[in-house]
Design an enzyme around this catalytic site. Structure first.
Site, PDB file in Angstrom:
ATOM      1  N   ASP A 290      44.778  35.430  39.146  1.00  0.00           N
ATOM      2  CA  ASP A 290      43.769  35.335  38.094  1.00  0.00           C
ATOM      3  C   ASP A 290      44.248  36.139  36.893  1.00  0.00           C
ATOM      4  O   ASP A 290      44.930  37.158  37.056  1.00  0.00           O
ATOM      5  CB  ASP A 290      42.426  35.876  38.577  1.00  0.00           C
ATOM      6  CG  ASP A 290      41.760  34.980  39.607  1.00  0.00           C
ATOM      7  OD1 ASP A 290      41.945  33.751  39.535  1.00  0.00           O
ATOM      8  OD2 ASP A 290      41.041  35.508  40.479  1.00  0.00           O
TER       9      ASP A 290
ATOM     10  N   ASP B 186      40.233  27.643  38.077  1.00  0.00           N
ATOM     11  CA  ASP B 186      38.796  27.960  38.102  1.00  0.00           C
ATOM     12  C   ASP B 186      38.076  27.281  36.943  1.00  0.00           C
ATOM     13  O   ASP B 186      36.986  26.725  37.113  1.00  0.00           O
ATOM     14  CB  ASP B 186      38.574  29.474  38.008  1.00  0.00           C
ATOM     15  CG  ASP B 186      39.160  30.244  39.172  1.00  0.00           C
ATOM     16  OD1 ASP B 186      39.283  29.677  40.276  1.00  0.00           O
ATOM     17  OD2 ASP B 186      39.510  31.423  38.967  1.00  0.00           O
TER      18      ASP B 186
END
Length: 157
Positions: free
Chosen positions: A111, A129
């Site tokens: 991330d 995401d």
């Protein structure tokens, strides 16, 4: 089919961006893009959103398989005839596969998109995401539009 090509392009952007983060940043390192709003922050996540279900790798593999079967089924059955649904499913497909590949090959998800709104720091996320989020929003819009049309035509049950 165009929707699979879109999914492949989004998946490529996701994987290239994660590769660049892994190769060029240390875990925890952060680069300011827009002060007090947007940062590139390299973190790893062994769970799902907000690190829930951390360490449940087998669970994620099973869920991913089920989601992929459902998405591909609906893509073939309905999505290729309904542009909005096809687009939505392409984004879901890309996001699902993007995070799955991280779990499969790295054991964790990379991330790096970090946003701040005042004193609130939104959980760090990635392109996959974002793709999943966009896909789900488009599915909701598709359902609402379809429901409205069915009510108008009197075929809603």
């Amino acid at each position: 089919m165009i929707y699979y090509l879109l999914a492949l392009i989004v998946l490529g952007i996701d994987q290239i961006s994660k590769y660049m983060i892994v190769k060029n940043m240390d875990v925890g390192q952060s680069i300011t893009m827009i002060p007090q709003f947007l940062y590139v922050t390299s973190i790893r996540n062994k769970g799902a959103a907000w690190s829930i279900l951390e360490g449940q790798r087998l669970f994620f593999f099973i869920v991913t398989f089920v989601v992929l079967v459902i998405v591909i089924y609906y893509m073939q059955k309905i999505g290729r005839f309904r542009p909005l649904l096809g687009l939505a499913l392409a984004f879901v497909l890309a996001g699902t596969v993007g995070n799955f590949l991280d779990r499969l090959f790295r054991g964790e998800v990379v991330d790096f998109i970090h946003t701040v709104f005042g004193s609130y720091q939104f959980p760090v996320f990635n392109v996959a995401d974002s793709s999943l989020f966009i896909g789900v929003v488009l599915i909701i819009i598709y359902i609402l539009i379809t429901e409205k049309k069915e009510k108008k035509n009197g075929s809603f049950k």
